[in-house]
Motif scaffolding. Sequence first.
Motif, short mmCIF file in Angstrom:
data_model
loop_
_atom_site.label_atom_id
_atom_site.label_comp_id
_atom_site.label_asym_id
_atom_site.label_seq_id
_atom_site.Cartn_x
_atom_site.Cartn_y
_atom_site.Cartn_z
N ILE A 80 -1.88 -5.73 -15.48
CA ILE A 80 -2.01 -5.02 -15.39
C ILE A 80 -0.24 -4.27 -15.03
O ILE A 80 0.00 -5.31 -14.46
CB ILE A 80 -2.81 -4.29 -14.02
N PRO A 81 0.64 -3.37 -16.02
CA PRO A 81 1.68 -2.68 -15.67
C PRO A 81 2.47 -1.81 -14.40
O PRO A 81 1.38 -1.57 -13.04
CB PRO A 81 1.96 -1.50 -16.69
N GLY A 82 3.04 -2.88 -14.13
CA GLY A 82 3.03 -2.10 -12.62
C GLY A 82 2.98 -2.80 -11.33
O GLY A 82 2.80 -3.51 -10.99
N MET A 83 3.88 -1.67 -9.56
CA MET A 83 3.73 -2.82 -8.96
C MET A 83 2.74 -2.46 -7.83
O MET A 83 2.87 -0.86 -7.71
CB MET A 83 5.04 -3.36 -8.10
N HIS A 84 1.87 -2.80 -7.08
CA HIS A 84 0.82 -2.12 -7.06
C HIS A 84 -0.89 -2.36 -5.42
O HIS A 84 1.05 -3.89 -5.22
CB HIS A 84 -0.75 -2.72 -7.60
N ARG A 85 -0.77 -2.98 -4.78
CA ARG A 85 -1.67 -3.25 -3.71
C ARG A 85 -3.12 -3.74 -3.81
O ARG A 85 -3.22 -4.36 -5.04
CB ARG A 85 -1.80 -2.23 -2.40
N LEU A 86 -2.67 -4.89 -2.62
CA LEU A 86 -4.89 -4.69 -2.45
C LEU A 86 -5.54 -4.46 -1.17
O LEU A 86 -4.86 -4.61 -0.29
CB LEU A 86 -4.91 -6.66 -2.18
N ASN A 87 -6.63 -4.59 -1.70
CA ASN A 87 -7.73 -3.51 -0.70
C ASN A 87 -8.10 -4.59 0.22
O ASN A 87 -9.26 -5.17 -0.65
CB ASN A 87 -8.20 -2.28 -0.99
N LEU A 88 -7.78 -4.67 1.85
CA LEU A 88 -8.71 -6.01 1.76
C LEU A 88 -9.75 -5.75 3.16
O LEU A 88 -9.51 -4.48 4.17
CB LEU A 88 -8.08 -7.00 2.59
N HIS A 89 -10.53 -6.30 2.78
CA HIS A 89 -11.69 -5.73 4.36
C HIS A 89 -11.99 -7.23 5.56
O HIS A 89 -11.19 -8.17 4.76
CB HIS A 89 -13.28 -5.69 3.82
N ALA A 90 -12.22 -6.64 6.00
CA ALA A 90 -12.30 -7.27 7.50
C ALA A 90 -13.18 -8.55 7.49
O ALA A 90 -12.62 -9.40 8.16
CB ALA A 90 -12.35 -7.04 8.80
N PHE A 91 -14.78 -8.68 6.80
CA PHE A 91 -14.72 -9.94 6.47
C PHE A 91 -14.06 -10.62 5.56
O PHE A 91 -15.24 -11.73 4.91
CB PHE A 91 -16.26 -9.22 6.75
N TYR A 92 -13.36 -10.59 4.69
CA TYR A 92 -12.49 -11.59 3.87
C TYR A 92 -11.50 -12.19 4.89
O TYR A 92 -10.00 -13.01 3.82
CB TYR A 92 -11.47 -10.83 2.46
N LEU A 93 -11.43 -12.46 6.09
CA LEU A 93 -10.89 -13.52 6.49
C LEU A 93 -10.62 -14.85 5.81
O LEU A 93 -11.59 -15.75 5.72
CB LEU A 93 -11.25 -13.84 8.05
N ASP A 94 -9.61 -15.40 6.16
CA ASP A 94 -9.49 -17.01 6.13
C ASP A 94 -8.65 -17.56 6.67
O ASP A 94 -7.95 -17.87 7.53
CB ASP A 94 -8.29 -16.97 4.65
N THR A 95 -9.66 -18.45 7.16
CA THR A 95 -9.51 -19.29 8.22
C THR A 95 -10.47 -19.82 8.47
O THR A 95 -11.56 -20.09 8.21
CB THR A 95 -9.65 -18.55 9.93
#
Length: 411
Positions: A80-95
């Motif tokens: 994907i050309p360009g610089m972008h973002r990630l949209n994260l939902h709260a239940f994607y915690l990493d712990t």
Amino acid sequence: MTYDSARAAFADWGVDTEAAIKTLLSIPISVHCWQGDDVGGFERKTGASGGGIQATGNYPGRARNAAELRADLEFAYSLIPGMHRLNLHAFYLDTDETPDRDAIEYRHFATWVDWAKEQGLGLDFNPTFFAHAKADDNLTLSHPDAGIRAFWIEHGRRCREIAARMGAELGSPAVNNIWVPDGSKDIPVDRMAARRRLEASLDAMLAGDLPKTQIIDAVESKLFGIGVEAMTVGSHEFYMGYAIRRGTALCLDMGHFHPTESVADKLSAVALSVDHMLLHVSRPMRWDSDHVVLLNDDLLAMAQELVFADLLARTSIGLDFFDATISRTAAWVLGVRNMQKALLRALLLPQDRLKSAEAALDYTTRLVLTEEAKDLPFAAVWAEVCARANMPTGAALLSDLDAYQASVSGR
């Protein structure tokens, strides 16, 4: 056609392709994490998705943990050309911890922030008001039970703090988008009571100013969903009024309106009263079915309105679809690139000539220019964008997508 030939063709129309490419590459698109695992999340004690949300299909390769999801995202961003973002939902915690949603903290998402720094990405965030025992009745912030409302208020309050910390760590404000599934399956007799409870809960959840350099609070409406066919508490009218009164951003999701409504038409109307807008770009089929974004008339109209109404600086663009019948990484790549193609086409239109004709009530010229412009060599400019980023197009893109899919199909 070569890019040089295309550039000359657009110049004849008074359009600078280099300026259009530069603007396009400055527009970040927030890629939604939930396409990668069918909206399952990584909590250690969750149930199935609820709140009218359902991903259909069982295509191989679903991400099973945060590490796999990040690897899939890295592959998608590489195409994907360009610089972008990630949209994260709260239940994607990493712990390895098992906090309930009213106990989550920034540390449960710190690995996502570290990864985003490495990748040069911004992060956006969403409280997760579904797929939980305290949301079984499709009621959360508007629930008649004050204890359940308090649980979800605390969840939302903590999500705001987490989002603001993400924004501070990454030097870019995180959009913290609030959507709740609240509603009624059958015809209610006291809509006002439910909406008063939702308003009071939102006020409590959003109490306390956080720096706008770190967080943008947004509220999102919906027409209806599975289990809330008769009444959605957080309707468009409710949240439109709330955003104006409370100064939040307003999220317009392309799947959250009647199929005959044009979300593109809403942008300029909303922009007169709301400072910042969030778009969830999707492709509804019948209703909020969240199909992968196509380069269709709806998307082209949306992009043109953003460009022609000069709304890009006031609008955060995010995607929202989930399809488990196809390669999940291919869906990301295709969806984001289609959004970019739509924006590029809008940037390459002879905006000044079209607006001048309309202002002079010369609708013949407007129509002729609009139709003849459809024959301009947009594809050659898009190919140049990808070539400069060393990214494939056409059959070569499919080859890369197939190769990656083969590598993860054994999951």
